[in-house]
Design an enzyme around this catalytic site. Structure first.
Site, short mmCIF file in Angstrom:
data_model
loop_
_atom_site.label_atom_id
_atom_site.label_comp_id
_atom_site.label_asym_id
_atom_site.label_seq_id
_atom_site.Cartn_x
_atom_site.Cartn_y
_atom_site.Cartn_z
N LYS A 63 13.77 -4.96 -1.39
CA LYS A 63 13.45 -6.54 -1.65
C LYS A 63 14.30 -7.23 -2.79
O LYS A 63 13.68 -7.74 -3.75
CB LYS A 63 12.06 -6.79 -1.61
CG LYS A 63 11.32 -6.26 -0.77
CD LYS A 63 9.98 -6.46 -0.99
CE LYS A 63 8.90 -5.73 0.09
NZ LYS A 63 8.64 -4.40 -0.07
N THR A 117 2.59 -9.09 3.97
CA THR A 117 1.69 -9.04 4.75
C THR A 117 0.30 -9.06 3.84
O THR A 117 -0.96 -8.95 4.25
CB THR A 117 1.64 -7.86 5.57
OG1 THR A 117 1.61 -6.84 4.72
CG2 THR A 117 2.67 -8.17 6.58
#
Length: 233
Positions: A63, A117
């Site tokens: 990321k 999420t």
């Protein structure tokens, strides 16, 4: 439609734990695995070389989120490791994502992380000061990722249909937070779906961690999830 393999999240802290886990699988069972920050920071590039030597595909989940030049040069280094997939944070902006694409080249799949999420509507609005719905925020990031030339996004399965509408059906949607129907363990994931539900809505890849890695029989758990994931043709 080709049979798809769930991506197994190798959420371990060292090589010894990884090798112990992989011993549950037949050598001929070629896997697609996710290596995240904890394992990569612990073992470095050697863990990539080891997993590749076994014939497995790798999603390197780091990321990246930094200035464009730093991301470009970092992706250039990662490309030399032979990874199959990696990602950046879409919040870094279009120029950063373009730089990531340039640095990585055209071989590996490059995805943008939209909203984690584990992020709820309230958290997104309070912590990030984004006054949109989660799905609108995710779709906005997906459109920016497409504009930057990325292959797709990481997003909850709950947003996949809308992402495909806002981009196109070939734009990849990888969905974490996948839980088998028999599990009650949600952990820190807030927006979850079963493998079958994710396939129905159009997810291209699913990532499954603890339901496999913490299972009494990891190989059987993997086969069960793989079977459910491929049930919808």
């Amino acid at each position: 439609m080709l049979e798809k393999c769930p991506i197994i999240a190798l959420d371990f802290s060292d090589l010894a734990s990884v090798t112990t886990f992989l011993e549950h699988f037949p050598k001929e069972e070629l896997l697609f695995v996710k290596i995240g920050m904890e394992l990569y920071y612990s073992e470095g590039p050697s863990i990539i070389r080891y997993i590749k030597s076994l014939g497995h595909r790798i999603f390197l989940d780091l990321k990246l989120h930094d200035i464009p030049n730093t991301v470009r040069s970092s992706m250039s280094v990662l490309a030399k490791l032979g990874i199959d997939m990696t990602n950046v944070h879409a919040a870094g902006g279009v120029e950063m994502m373009k730089a990531a694409r340039e640095g990585l080249g055209e071989g590996p799949i490059l995805l943008a992380v939209t909203q984690l999420t584990s992020t709820s509507q309230e958290q997104m609005q309070v912590d990030q000061h984004i006054n949109l719905s989660v799905v609108d925020s995710v779709c906005h990031y997906a459109q920016k990722a497409q504009e930057a030339g990325l292959d797709g996004v990481v997003a909850s399965a709950q947003e996949v249909k809308q992402i495909k509408k806002q981009t196109n059906e070939h734009f990849i949607c990888l969905t974490p937070g996948i839980r088998p129907p028999q599990t009650n363990q949600l952990d820190d994931q807030k927006r979850t779906m079963t493998p079958e539900q994710a396939r129905i809505v159009g997810a291209d890849y699913i990532v499954v961690g603890r339901p496999i890695t913490k299972a009494e029989n990891p190989y059987q758990a993997y086969l069960d999830i793989k079977e459910e994931w491929n049930r919808i043709k």
